[in-house]
Design a protein around this motif. Structure first.
Motif, short mmCIF file in Angstrom:
data_model
loop_
_atom_site.label_atom_id
_atom_site.label_comp_id
_atom_site.label_asym_id
_atom_site.label_seq_id
_atom_site.Cartn_x
_atom_site.Cartn_y
_atom_site.Cartn_z
N ILE A 190 0.85 -1.19 0.00
CA ILE A 190 0.00 0.00 0.00
C ILE A 190 0.89 1.24 0.00
O ILE A 190 1.79 1.37 0.84
N TRP B 138 0.84 5.54 0.00
CA TRP B 138 0.14 6.81 0.08
C TRP B 138 1.16 7.88 0.49
O TRP B 138 1.96 7.68 1.39
N VAL C 101 -5.12 5.52 -1.85
CA VAL C 101 -3.87 4.77 -1.87
C VAL C 101 -3.68 4.12 -3.24
O VAL C 101 -4.61 4.05 -4.05
N LEU D 104 -2.14 0.46 -4.92
CA LEU D 104 -1.82 -0.91 -4.51
C LEU D 104 -0.99 -1.65 -5.54
O LEU D 104 -1.16 -1.47 -6.75
N VAL E 187 -8.97 3.35 1.50
CA VAL E 187 -9.09 2.54 2.71
C VAL E 187 -10.52 2.65 3.24
O VAL E 187 -11.01 3.73 3.53
N VAL F 189 -9.38 -2.53 1.90
CA VAL F 189 -9.19 -1.52 0.86
C VAL F 189 -10.14 -1.82 -0.29
O VAL F 189 -10.23 -2.96 -0.75
#
Length: 279
Positions: free
Chosen positions: A182, A184, A218, A220, A239, A258
């Motif tokens: 993840i 961010w 985010v 992935l 999220v 997520v």
């Protein structure tokens, strides 16, 4: 013995996902496809079918209308019919029950949840021998079962540190299916995948100085856990929730749910292939 399954859904990638999953777990089956209820009727009229898997919302003839027609025809009346749909409201489930549905599976779903329903229906109809406990026995989400009417919601399987370390003797620890990363801002969090569907992924990570907040945007990267590793990069998501794995303040692990932010057709195809190929 050949098992004949009719799959009815107007979304091609959903049909591909279900078809590959069913063939993977039941290689003795033959899958017939229809993109709407009318085409499903045509197949039923010319081909014996042992199980019907149908979406609810389809153009032309809906899954509900197909179900009503099937139950109204004497030669099809006892064919197991599983409704697979994102319409998980009590009103829709009640309508399906009244029309004679055999079982109900809510989208999104995992391959294990799908096959639990398929095998249960085939065993009940006598088309498949009863399977041993522990074989594709996942119970599914909150709208995956008709038991919602009894107030007996399917339990959420918890986990523990043993789920990551392999230690401990608990029988209900989740089977980890791959890895996730993840991102961010300038932060990265490495995770293990606990479950995944077309719409969301549930992961577990070690407790870290920073975790993404709820509704945080985010990116992935997902990798399967089998020998032929498959990776999907650049999935945009947010999220939905975070929680401690263990019910104590010093829990070492965190669940992170997520949800994907509107993946395009190509990404959904990659996700469906990724899900089917996972261990």
């Amino acid at each position: 013995m050949k098992i004949r399954i009719l799959l009815c859904d107007d979304a091609t990638f959903i049909r591909d996902l279900i078809k590959r999953t069913v063939r993977r777990f039941l290689p003795q089956c033959e899958v017939f496809e229809a993109s709407d209820g009318r085409k499903a009727q045509s197949i039923l009229n010319r081909q014996p079918i042992d199980l019907i898997l149908s979406d609810w919302e389809m153009p032309g003839m809906s899954g509900e209308e197909l179900l009503q027609w099937v139950r109204g025809e004497e030669k099809f009346a006892k064919v197991p019919f599983i409704m697979i749909t994102s319409l998980g409201g009590k009103e829709h489930i009640m309508r399906a029950v009244q029309a004679g549905v055999s079982d109900y599976l809510g989208k999104p779903f995992t391959p294990e949840e799908l096959m639990h329903k398929v095998r249960k229906a085939l065993v009940k109809s006598g088309k498949l021998e009863k399977i041993s406990a522990g074989s594709t026995s996942a119970k599914g989400g909150p709208f995956s079962s008709l038991e919602v009417f009894s107030g007996k919601a399917d339990p959420v399987v918890g986990g523990s540190a043993a789920a990551l370390t392999g230690s401990g003797k608990t029988d209900d620890k989740p089977k980890l299916k791959g890895t996730g990363l993840i991102r961010w801002g300038d932060v990265e969090l490495r995770c293990m995948i606990k479950s995944i569907s077309i719409d969301e992924v549930l992961m577990v990570s070690k407790r870290a100085p920073r975790h993404p907040g709820v509704f945080e945007q985010v990116e992935l990267t997902l990798s399967s856990g089998n020998s032929a590793t498959k990776t999907i990069n650049g999935l945009q998501a947010y999220v939905h929730s975070t929680s401690a794995v263990e019910k104590r303040p010093d829990s070492d692990f965190v669940n992170v749910l997520v949800r994907f932010s509107g993946p395009d057709e190509e990404q959904r195809k990659l996700l469906s292939e990724f899900i089917v190929d996972m261990p």
